[in-house]
Design a protein around this motif. Structure first.
Motif, PDB file in Angstrom:
ATOM      1  N   ARG A 154      82.356 -29.192 -77.676  1.00  0.00           N
ATOM      2  CA  ARG A 154      81.826 -28.184 -76.758  1.00  0.00           C
ATOM      3  C   ARG A 154      81.252 -28.817 -75.490  1.00  0.00           C
ATOM      4  N   GLN A 155      81.053 -30.133 -75.509  1.00  0.00           N
ATOM      5  CA  GLN A 155      80.572 -30.848 -74.333  1.00  0.00           C
ATOM      6  C   GLN A 155      81.673 -31.717 -73.731  1.00  0.00           C
ATOM      7  N   GLY A 156      82.922 -31.316 -73.970  1.00  0.00           N
ATOM      8  CA  GLY A 156      84.049 -31.991 -73.340  1.00  0.00           C
ATOM      9  C   GLY A 156      84.533 -33.222 -74.073  1.00  0.00           C
ATOM     10  N   GLY A 157      84.162 -33.370 -75.353  1.00  0.00           N
ATOM     11  CA  GLY A 157      84.604 -34.524 -76.127  1.00  0.00           C
ATOM     12  C   GLY A 157      83.924 -35.816 -75.740  1.00  0.00           C
ATOM     13  N   LEU A 158      82.737 -35.711 -75.179  1.00  0.00           N
ATOM     14  CA  LEU A 158      82.019 -36.901 -74.730  1.00  0.00           C
ATOM     15  C   LEU A 158      81.599 -37.786 -75.891  1.00  0.00           C
ATOM     16  N   ARG A 159      81.491 -39.069 -75.608  1.00  0.00           N
ATOM     17  CA  ARG A 159      81.026 -40.028 -76.605  1.00  0.00           C
ATOM     18  C   ARG A 159      79.529 -39.843 -76.869  1.00  0.00           C
ATOM     19  N   GLN A 160      78.768 -39.618 -75.785  1.00  0.00           N
ATOM     20  CA  GLN A 160      77.340 -39.357 -75.943  1.00  0.00           C
ATOM     21  C   GLN A 160      77.115 -37.848 -75.889  1.00  0.00           C
ATOM     22  N   VAL A 161      76.500 -37.325 -76.920  1.00  0.00           N
ATOM     23  CA  VAL A 161      76.354 -35.884 -77.085  1.00  0.00           C
ATOM     24  C   VAL A 161      74.879 -35.515 -77.021  1.00  0.00           C
ATOM     25  N   GLU A 162      74.563 -34.528 -76.185  1.00  0.00           N
ATOM     26  CA  GLU A 162      73.194 -34.039 -76.092  1.00  0.00           C
ATOM     27  C   GLU A 162      72.956 -33.000 -77.178  1.00  0.00           C
ATOM     28  N   LEU A 163      71.815 -33.104 -77.835  1.00  0.00           N
ATOM     29  CA  LEU A 163      71.430 -32.154 -78.879  1.00  0.00           C
ATOM     30  C   LEU A 163      70.110 -31.503 -78.479  1.00  0.00           C
ATOM     31  N   THR A 186      70.240 -40.797 -90.413  1.00  0.00           N
ATOM     32  CA  THR A 186      69.928 -42.209 -90.660  1.00  0.00           C
ATOM     33  C   THR A 186      71.095 -42.906 -91.353  1.00  0.00           C
ATOM     34  N   ARG A 187      71.704 -42.223 -92.312  1.00  0.00           N
ATOM     35  CA  ARG A 187      72.835 -42.816 -93.048  1.00  0.00           C
ATOM     36  C   ARG A 187      74.031 -43.042 -92.127  1.00  0.00           C
ATOM     37  N   LEU A 188      74.323 -42.066 -91.268  1.00  0.00           N
ATOM     38  CA  LEU A 188      75.433 -42.224 -90.323  1.00  0.00           C
ATOM     39  C   LEU A 188      75.165 -43.365 -89.348  1.00  0.00           C
ATOM     40  N   LYS A 189      73.902 -43.523 -88.974  1.00  0.00           N
ATOM     41  CA  LYS A 189      73.525 -44.632 -88.096  1.00  0.00           C
ATOM     42  C   LYS A 189      73.718 -45.962 -88.816  1.00  0.00           C
ATOM     43  N   GLU A 190      73.262 -46.056 -90.068  1.00  0.00           N
ATOM     44  CA  GLU A 190      73.380 -47.297 -90.831  1.00  0.00           C
ATOM     45  C   GLU A 190      74.833 -47.690 -91.071  1.00  0.00           C
ATOM     46  N   LYS A 191      75.716 -46.687 -91.185  1.00  0.00           N
ATOM     47  CA  LYS A 191      77.139 -46.951 -91.391  1.00  0.00           C
ATOM     48  C   LYS A 191      77.856 -47.289 -90.085  1.00  0.00           C
ATOM     49  N   GLY A 192      77.133 -47.214 -88.977  1.00  0.00           N
ATOM     50  CA  GLY A 192      77.735 -47.537 -87.692  1.00  0.00           C
ATOM     51  C   GLY A 192      78.610 -46.435 -87.132  1.00  0.00           C
ATOM     52  N   LEU A 196      71.654 -43.582 -82.227  1.00  0.00           N
ATOM     53  CA  LEU A 196      70.643 -42.596 -81.866  1.00  0.00           C
ATOM     54  C   LEU A 196      69.809 -43.114 -80.692  1.00  0.00           C
ATOM     55  N   PRO A 197      70.309 -42.941 -79.454  1.00  0.00           N
ATOM     56  CA  PRO A 197      69.566 -43.436 -78.291  1.00  0.00           C
ATOM     57  C   PRO A 197      68.257 -42.694 -78.054  1.00  0.00           C
ATOM     58  N   SER A 198      68.181 -41.430 -78.512  1.00  0.00           N
ATOM     59  CA  SER A 198      66.944 -40.665 -78.399  1.00  0.00           C
ATOM     60  C   SER A 198      66.959 -39.575 -79.464  1.00  0.00           C
ATOM     61  N   LEU A 199      65.831 -38.858 -79.588  1.00  0.00           N
ATOM     62  CA  LEU A 199      65.720 -37.819 -80.609  1.00  0.00           C
ATOM     63  C   LEU A 199      66.679 -36.671 -80.353  1.00  0.00           C
ATOM     64  N   ARG A 200      67.012 -36.421 -79.087  1.00  0.00           N
ATOM     65  CA  ARG A 200      67.847 -35.269 -78.751  1.00  0.00           C
ATOM     66  C   ARG A 200      69.227 -35.656 -78.234  1.00  0.00           C
ATOM     67  N   SER A 201      69.708 -36.826 -78.614  1.00  0.00           N
ATOM     68  CA  SER A 201      71.072 -37.204 -78.250  1.00  0.00           C
ATOM     69  C   SER A 201      71.618 -38.200 -79.262  1.00  0.00           C
ATOM     70  N   ILE A 202      72.938 -38.219 -79.401  1.00  0.00           N
ATOM     71  CA  ILE A 202      73.601 -39.189 -80.260  1.00  0.00           C
ATOM     72  C   ILE A 202      74.767 -39.794 -79.490  1.00  0.00           C
ATOM     73  N   GLU A 203      75.166 -40.982 -79.887  1.00  0.00           N
ATOM     74  CA  GLU A 203      76.378 -41.597 -79.353  1.00  0.00           C
ATOM     75  C   GLU A 203      77.344 -41.786 -80.515  1.00  0.00           C
ATOM     76  N   ILE A 204      78.522 -41.226 -80.391  1.00  0.00           N
ATOM     77  CA  ILE A 204      79.533 -41.335 -81.449  1.00  0.00           C
ATOM     78  C   ILE A 204      80.271 -42.663 -81.280  1.00  0.00           C
ATOM     79  N   LEU A 205      80.129 -43.546 -82.252  1.00  0.00           N
ATOM     80  CA  LEU A 205      80.754 -44.869 -82.202  1.00  0.00           C
ATOM     81  C   LEU A 205      82.104 -44.886 -82.909  1.00  0.00           C
TER      82      LEU A 205
END
Length: 215
Positions: A154-163, A186-192, A196-205
Motif C-alpha cells: 500500500r506504500q508502493g512496495g517500499l523497502r522501508q515501511v511506515e507504521l 522481535t523474532r522477525l528481527k532476530e531472523k534477519g 526496526l529503525p524506529s517504533l513506527r517503521s520497519i525495513e524489510i530485509l
C-alpha cells in the motif's frame, strides 16, 4: 476521549493550493479538516452519506465489542478513501491515529453516482475479504507477516515501511495481544527478515521470506 466537534480544524490555508480530483462528478471540493491523534471523525450509528479522503496521516476503523474489547477492521493511509456505507448509518467508528487531515466529499443531490461508487465498494470488499483470510490464520507470525506485506504494498512496495499505528492497534487488527505482536516483531528481527529503525517503521530485509511466511 473523543473530541469530534472541538478537535476538527479547517486547514485549507496550510496546505498546497491544489485541489484533488473529486471522488465523483459534481462533488464540491471541501476544505481539509484536521483531527488530532485519537480524535473521532465519525461514530457508529451516525448518519452516513459522505465519503472521506485521507490527505495526510492515518485513520483506523473499528467497533467496540459487547465485552468492551476493540476490533479494528481497517486502516486507511494518505490518498485512500473511507466511509462508504450500504445504508444510511455508519456501522463503525472512524478515528485519527495521528495528526490527520481529511477531506469530505458529499454525494450530489439528484445525481446518480453508482457507477463511480462501485469501484470504491469493490475495493473495500476485497480488503475486507483479505483481512478475514489473515484472521483465519492460526499462526501469529503468518498474520504479522501478511500485515507487513500489505502495508508495504500500500506504500508502493517500499523497502522501508511506515507504521503509523501502535502495536496495540496492530494487535486489535490481527486478533493478537500486544505482547504477541511485540514478540513476533522481535523474532522477525532476530531472523534477519526485518530491521526496526524506529517504533513506527520497519525495513524489510528479506521480502521473499516475509511473503512466504504470510502465504
Amino acid at each position: 476521549m473523543h473530541a469530534h466537534a472541538s478537535a476538527k480544524i479547517e486547514l485549507q490555508s496550510y496546505l498546497p493550493h491544489h485541489s484533488p480530483a473529486p471522488i465523483f462528478d459534481g462533488a464540491a471540493t471541501q476544505p481539509v479538516s484536521f483531527f488530532p491523534a485519537g480524535a473521532e471523525i465519525y461514530a457508529q450509528g451516525e448518519k452516513a452519506g459522505a465519503l472521506y479522503q485521507v490527505e495526510f496521516g492515518a485513520v483506523r476503523i473499528y467497533r467496540l465489542l459487547a465485552d468492551g474489547r476493540r476490533q479494528i477492521s481497517a486502516f486507511h493511509l494518505a490518498g485512500e478513501t473511507f466511509g462508504f456505507e450500504a445504508d444510511a448509518a455508519h456501522h463503525f467508528f472512524a478515528e485519527a491515529i495521528n495528526a490527520t487531515g481529511v477531506r469530505v466529499f458529499r454525494t450530489p443531490s439528484g445525481v446518480d453516482v453508482s457507477r463511480q461508487l462501485l469501484p470504491l465498494a469493490l475495493k473495500g470488499l476485497i480488503r475486507a475479504q483479505e483481512h478475514l483470510l489473515v484472521l483465519g490464520r492460526q499462526n501469529a507470525i503468518e498474520r504479522v507477516a501478511a500485515f507487513l506485506v500489505e502495508m508495504s504494498e500500500r506504500q508502493g512496495g517500499l523497502r522501508q515501511v511506515e507504521l503509523p499505528m501502535s502495536r496495540i492497534d496492530i494487535g486489535d487488527y490481527l486478533g493478537l495481544t500486544i505482547e504477541t505482536v511485540s514478540r513476533v516483531f522481535t523474532r522477525l528481527k532476530e531472523k534477519g527478515v526485518i530491521r526496526l529503525p524506529s517504533l513506527r517503521s520497519i525495513e524489510i530485509l528479506k521480502r521473499d521470506t516475509l511473503l512466504a511466511m504470510g502465504e
